[in-house]
Design a protein around this motif. Structure first.
Motif, PDB file in Angstrom:
ATOM      1  N   TYR A  59       0.839  -1.201   0.000  1.00 51.45           N
ATOM      2  CA  TYR A  59       0.000   0.000   0.000  1.00 51.45           C
ATOM      3  C   TYR A  59       0.870   1.245   0.000  1.00 51.45           C
ATOM      4  O   TYR A  59       1.711   1.434   0.884  1.00 51.45           O
ATOM      5  CB  TYR A  59      -0.917   0.016   1.234  1.00 51.45           C
ATOM      6  CG  TYR A  59      -1.823   1.229   1.279  1.00 51.45           C
ATOM      7  CD1 TYR A  59      -2.934   1.285   0.459  1.00 51.45           C
ATOM      8  CD2 TYR A  59      -1.553   2.304   2.124  1.00 51.45           C
ATOM      9  CE1 TYR A  59      -3.772   2.395   0.481  1.00 51.45           C
ATOM     10  CE2 TYR A  59      -2.378   3.411   2.160  1.00 51.45           C
ATOM     11  CZ  TYR A  59      -3.490   3.456   1.329  1.00 51.45           C
ATOM     12  OH  TYR A  59      -4.315   4.549   1.337  1.00 51.45           O
ATOM     13  N   GLY A  60       0.651   2.095  -1.021  1.00 52.33           N
ATOM     14  CA  GLY A  60       1.333   3.379  -1.057  1.00 52.33           C
ATOM     15  C   GLY A  60       0.398   4.446  -0.539  1.00 52.33           C
ATOM     16  O   GLY A  60      -0.358   4.242   0.396  1.00 52.33           O
ATOM     17  N   SER A  61       0.411   5.596  -1.155  1.00 51.75           N
ATOM     18  CA  SER A  61      -0.500   6.669  -0.743  1.00 51.75           C
ATOM     19  C   SER A  61      -1.686   6.803  -1.690  1.00 51.75           C
ATOM     20  O   SER A  61      -2.597   7.586  -1.447  1.00 51.75           O
ATOM     21  CB  SER A  61       0.249   8.002  -0.677  1.00 51.75           C
ATOM     22  OG  SER A  61       0.837   8.305  -1.928  1.00 51.75           O
ATOM     23  N   ASP A  62      -1.676   6.023  -2.787  1.00 49.92           N
ATOM     24  CA  ASP A  62      -2.730   6.118  -3.795  1.00 49.92           C
ATOM     25  C   ASP A  62      -3.818   5.092  -3.488  1.00 49.92           C
ATOM     26  O   ASP A  62      -3.676   3.906  -3.768  1.00 49.92           O
ATOM     27  CB  ASP A  62      -2.132   5.870  -5.189  1.00 49.92           C
ATOM     28  CG  ASP A  62      -3.122   6.165  -6.308  1.00 49.92           C
ATOM     29  OD1 ASP A  62      -4.334   5.979  -6.104  1.00 49.92           O
ATOM     30  OD2 ASP A  62      -2.676   6.584  -7.395  1.00 49.92           O
ATOM     31  N   GLN A  63      -4.928   5.546  -2.907  1.00 49.36           N
ATOM     32  CA  GLN A  63      -6.018   4.639  -2.566  1.00 49.36           C
ATOM     33  C   GLN A  63      -6.595   3.948  -3.791  1.00 49.36           C
ATOM     34  O   GLN A  63      -6.896   2.754  -3.764  1.00 49.36           O
ATOM     35  CB  GLN A  63      -7.124   5.405  -1.838  1.00 49.36           C
ATOM     36  CG  GLN A  63      -6.808   5.780  -0.410  1.00 49.36           C
ATOM     37  CD  GLN A  63      -8.022   6.351   0.293  1.00 49.36           C
ATOM     38  OE1 GLN A  63      -9.124   6.374  -0.258  1.00 49.36           O
ATOM     39  NE2 GLN A  63      -7.839   6.816   1.525  1.00 49.36           N
ATOM     40  N   SER A  64      -6.763   4.699  -4.865  1.00 45.22           N
ATOM     41  CA  SER A  64      -7.385   4.143  -6.078  1.00 45.22           C
ATOM     42  C   SER A  64      -6.563   2.986  -6.629  1.00 45.22           C
ATOM     43  O   SER A  64      -7.113   1.945  -7.020  1.00 45.22           O
ATOM     44  CB  SER A  64      -7.539   5.228  -7.148  1.00 45.22           C
ATOM     45  OG  SER A  64      -8.393   6.248  -6.699  1.00 45.22           O
ATOM     46  N   GLU A  65      -5.240   3.150  -6.641  1.00 47.69           N
ATOM     47  CA  GLU A  65      -4.365   2.098  -7.151  1.00 47.69           C
ATOM     48  C   GLU A  65      -4.449   0.859  -6.262  1.00 47.69           C
ATOM     49  O   GLU A  65      -4.550  -0.270  -6.755  1.00 47.69           O
ATOM     50  CB  GLU A  65      -2.922   2.609  -7.206  1.00 47.69           C
ATOM     51  CG  GLU A  65      -1.942   1.593  -7.767  1.00 47.69           C
ATOM     52  CD  GLU A  65      -0.535   2.156  -7.840  1.00 47.69           C
ATOM     53  OE1 GLU A  65       0.418   1.336  -7.878  1.00 47.69           O
ATOM     54  OE2 GLU A  65      -0.371   3.393  -7.852  1.00 47.69           O
ATOM     55  N   PHE A  66      -4.440   1.079  -4.953  1.00 49.92           N
ATOM     56  CA  PHE A  66      -4.545  -0.047  -4.020  1.00 49.92           C
ATOM     57  C   PHE A  66      -5.875  -0.777  -4.189  1.00 49.92           C
ATOM     58  O   PHE A  66      -5.922  -2.012  -4.266  1.00 49.92           O
ATOM     59  CB  PHE A  66      -4.401   0.441  -2.577  1.00 49.92           C
ATOM     60  CG  PHE A  66      -4.848  -0.579  -1.571  1.00 49.92           C
ATOM     61  CD1 PHE A  66      -4.055  -1.680  -1.274  1.00 49.92           C
ATOM     62  CD2 PHE A  66      -6.084  -0.467  -0.946  1.00 49.92           C
ATOM     63  CE1 PHE A  66      -4.484  -2.643  -0.364  1.00 49.92           C
ATOM     64  CE2 PHE A  66      -6.519  -1.411  -0.029  1.00 49.92           C
ATOM     65  CZ  PHE A  66      -5.714  -2.513   0.258  1.00 49.92           C
ATOM     66  N   LEU A  67      -6.977  -0.022  -4.237  1.00 51.10           N
ATOM     67  CA  LEU A  67      -8.299  -0.644  -4.341  1.00 51.10           C
ATOM     68  C   LEU A  67      -8.454  -1.401  -5.645  1.00 51.10           C
ATOM     69  O   LEU A  67      -9.085  -2.457  -5.695  1.00 51.10           O
ATOM     70  CB  LEU A  67      -9.387   0.422  -4.203  1.00 51.10           C
ATOM     71  CG  LEU A  67      -9.515   1.023  -2.792  1.00 51.10           C
ATOM     72  CD1 LEU A  67     -10.411   2.257  -2.823  1.00 51.10           C
ATOM     73  CD2 LEU A  67     -10.057  -0.008  -1.808  1.00 51.10           C
ATOM     74  N   SER A  68      -7.856  -0.872  -6.689  1.00 48.36           N
ATOM     75  CA  SER A  68      -7.906  -1.565  -7.983  1.00 48.36           C
ATOM     76  C   SER A  68      -7.195  -2.914  -7.897  1.00 48.36           C
ATOM     77  O   SER A  68      -7.704  -3.935  -8.386  1.00 48.36           O
ATOM     78  CB  SER A  68      -7.257  -0.689  -9.061  1.00 48.36           C
ATOM     79  OG  SER A  68      -7.211  -1.374 -10.294  1.00 48.36           O
ATOM     80  N   THR A  69      -6.021  -2.920  -7.260  1.00 47.92           N
ATOM     81  CA  THR A  69      -5.273  -4.173  -7.094  1.00 47.92           C
ATOM     82  C   THR A  69      -6.044  -5.157  -6.220  1.00 47.92           C
ATOM     83  O   THR A  69      -6.141  -6.357  -6.532  1.00 47.92           O
ATOM     84  CB  THR A  69      -3.895  -3.892  -6.467  1.00 47.92           C
ATOM     85  OG1 THR A  69      -3.173  -2.987  -7.301  1.00 47.92           O
ATOM     86  CG2 THR A  69      -3.095  -5.181  -6.300  1.00 47.92           C
ATOM     87  N   LEU A  70      -6.594  -4.650  -5.123  1.00 51.34           N
ATOM     88  CA  LEU A  70      -7.357  -5.506  -4.212  1.00 51.34           C
ATOM     89  C   LEU A  70      -8.543  -6.150  -4.928  1.00 51.34           C
ATOM     90  O   LEU A  70      -8.766  -7.370  -4.822  1.00 51.34           O
ATOM     91  CB  LEU A  70      -7.847  -4.700  -3.012  1.00 51.34           C
ATOM     92  CG  LEU A  70      -8.761  -5.446  -2.036  1.00 51.34           C
ATOM     93  CD1 LEU A  70      -7.990  -6.530  -1.304  1.00 51.34           C
ATOM     94  CD2 LEU A  70      -9.405  -4.484  -1.045  1.00 51.34           C
ATOM     95  N   LYS A  71      -9.315  -5.361  -5.658  1.00 55.74           N
ATOM     96  CA  LYS A  71     -10.503  -5.883  -6.329  1.00 55.74           C
ATOM     97  C   LYS A  71     -10.124  -6.903  -7.395  1.00 55.74           C
ATOM     98  O   LYS A  71     -10.833  -7.902  -7.595  1.00 55.74           O
ATOM     99  CB  LYS A  71     -11.297  -4.739  -6.943  1.00 55.74           C
ATOM    100  CG  LYS A  71     -11.977  -3.854  -5.904  1.00 55.74           C
ATOM    101  CD  LYS A  71     -12.647  -2.642  -6.554  1.00 55.74           C
ATOM    102  CE  LYS A  71     -13.269  -1.739  -5.507  1.00 55.74           C
ATOM    103  NZ  LYS A  71     -13.852  -0.507  -6.100  1.00 55.74           N
ATOM    104  N   LYS A  72      -9.001  -6.673  -8.050  1.00 56.83           N
ATOM    105  CA  LYS A  72      -8.545  -7.594  -9.087  1.00 56.83           C
ATOM    106  C   LYS A  72      -8.114  -8.928  -8.487  1.00 56.83           C
ATOM    107  O   LYS A  72      -8.429  -9.995  -9.023  1.00 56.83           O
ATOM    108  CB  LYS A  72      -7.381  -6.973  -9.860  1.00 56.83           C
ATOM    109  CG  LYS A  72      -6.820  -7.861 -10.964  1.00 56.83           C
ATOM    110  CD  LYS A  72      -5.672  -7.161 -11.677  1.00 56.83           C
ATOM    111  CE  LYS A  72      -5.071  -8.058 -12.764  1.00 56.83           C
ATOM    112  NZ  LYS A  72      -3.925  -7.395 -13.456  1.00 56.83           N
ATOM    113  N   GLU A  73      -7.396  -8.864  -7.339  1.00 60.09           N
ATOM    114  CA  GLU A  73      -6.827 -10.088  -6.766  1.00 60.09           C
ATOM    115  C   GLU A  73      -7.766 -10.802  -5.801  1.00 60.09           C
ATOM    116  O   GLU A  73      -7.722 -12.024  -5.685  1.00 60.09           O
ATOM    117  CB  GLU A  73      -5.516  -9.753  -6.052  1.00 60.09           C
ATOM    118  CG  GLU A  73      -4.421  -9.261  -6.985  1.00 60.09           C
ATOM    119  CD  GLU A  73      -3.077  -9.097  -6.287  1.00 60.09           C
ATOM    120  OE1 GLU A  73      -2.935  -9.560  -5.133  1.00 60.09           O
ATOM    121  OE2 GLU A  73      -2.165  -8.517  -6.901  1.00 60.09           O
TER     122      GLU A  73
END
Length: 345
Positions: free
Chosen positions: A227-241
């Motif tokens: 997890y970095g500081s970009d929530q959108s990037e994190f949530l995208s990865t989470l939803k994908k995986e």
């Protein structure tokens, strides 16, 4: 002759890099009431809450309540003396002491077994002198027996990190197959991973640093996501995986991480906060539940020790001499501690 003990004493609040803890010889604790025990400390865990107290971050919460003081609230040691009315222990036994050093035993919370919520609770290392020392006293009612098979340095982190993780997982209502995210896999979070796995959950470790993600994998996380500081990037990865989570438990001291955890949970899911934080962007129409958690009761503490023995819970820790407390806390502040550090007198 007054007996002495060595202790790391805090006389002023200051950045930990300035070495505010001073090694001193002070008067040794003495048994003052018939139900007290005197414990020679073998190990005391190092908790991030001590760092906040030492540096003055929590003055607004009344922590520490007074100076000088001795930090430290996850303690294991050997009983060397008992009061005249002690019946539960004998000299030579090892016990652990949690942040809950005592309570009134008479209020509504104490009567229902939630003495950790007592308004008059005594907190080890805050309202009571703590474990960065060679000795401590405590009522026999607030000490927990340690199995002979447990090394003291291993057991000490159970008495804050362990009970905090256990209670947070319980608040997430774990169940077989339930997806639980642990946000902040450090000294507390790595134990939360293990308690969630004991309950049959699919566990996703979330942390900024690769070293903490490696710890999560080491103790059994099914997946890890950086997890970095970009929530959108994190949530995208989470939803994908993984898709959305059933529950999220937050130990990361970051409101950005709290916000990400809330958004990572499905509608009707649960978010458990083990940190002090404002709650950003909460959508009441999603029917999510946000819960706080605070250490635990004496029965919870007994259960933690029992589970640690029964399941051989892997506690990742490193040991340091008592006089290195300032240096260890600097490493903790800089996220250089893999999981938990323990001080030994």
């Amino acid at each position: 002759m007054v007996e002495k003990m060595r202790a790391m004493v805090l006389e002023r609040l200051a950045p930990i890099e300035t070495g505010p803890l001073k090694l001193k010889e002070i008067e040794r604790h003495q048994i003052k009431t018939p139900n007290e025990i005197l414990v020679k400390i073998h190990a005391c865990g190092v908790c991030r809450s001590q760092l906040h107290g030492i540096e003055g971050d929590w003055v607004k919460y009344g922590i520490p309540p007074a100076l000088p003081t001795i930090p430290g609230h996850e303690i294991v040691g050997e009983i060397v003396e008992i009061g005249s009315k002690v019946t539960k222990f004998r000299p030579g036994q090892r016990v652990g002491i949690s942040p809950l050093h005592g309570s009134c035993m008479a209020c509504d919370y104490c009567r229902i077994g939630k003495e950790h919520l007592c308004d008059a609770a005594d907190i080890t290392g805050e309202s009571m002198l703590g474990g960065y020392a060679e000795y401590i006293t405590v009522s026999e009612d607030f000490a927990t027996a340690i199995p002979d098979s447990m090394k003291s340095e291993y057991a000490a982190p159970l008495f804050c990190a362990g009970i905090t993780a256990y209670k947070a997982v319980a608040a997430a209502e774990p169940a077989h197959g339930k997806k639980v995210g642990i946000f902040g896999v450090g000294g507390v979070g790595h134990l939360a991973v293990e308690f969630a796995k004991i309950n049959g959950c699919r566990v996703i470790g979330v942390s900024r640093g690769k070293n903490h993600l490696d710890v999560a994998k080491k103790v059994g996380a099914d997946n890890v996501i950086q997890y970095g500081s970009d929530q959108s990037e994190f949530l995208s990865t989470l939803k994908k995986e993984e898709g959305l989570l059933d529950a999220a438990i937050v130990f990361a001291p970051s409101e950005n991480a709290v916000g990400a955890a809330i958004k990572s949970v499905r509608k009707g899911g649960t978010i458990v906060l083990g940190v002090l934080a404002n709650i950003p962007d909460f959508d009441v129409f999603s029917e999510k539940t946000i819960r706080g958690t605070l250490i635990g009761s004496r029965q919870d503490m007994h259960d933690v020790v029992r589970l640690a023995k029964e399941y051989s819970i892997g506690i990742v820790y490193e040991s340091h001499h008592l006089e290195k407390a300032n240096d260890v806390l600097v490493s903790l502040k800089q996220s250089k501690i893999e999981a938990r550090a323990v001080l030994t007198p």
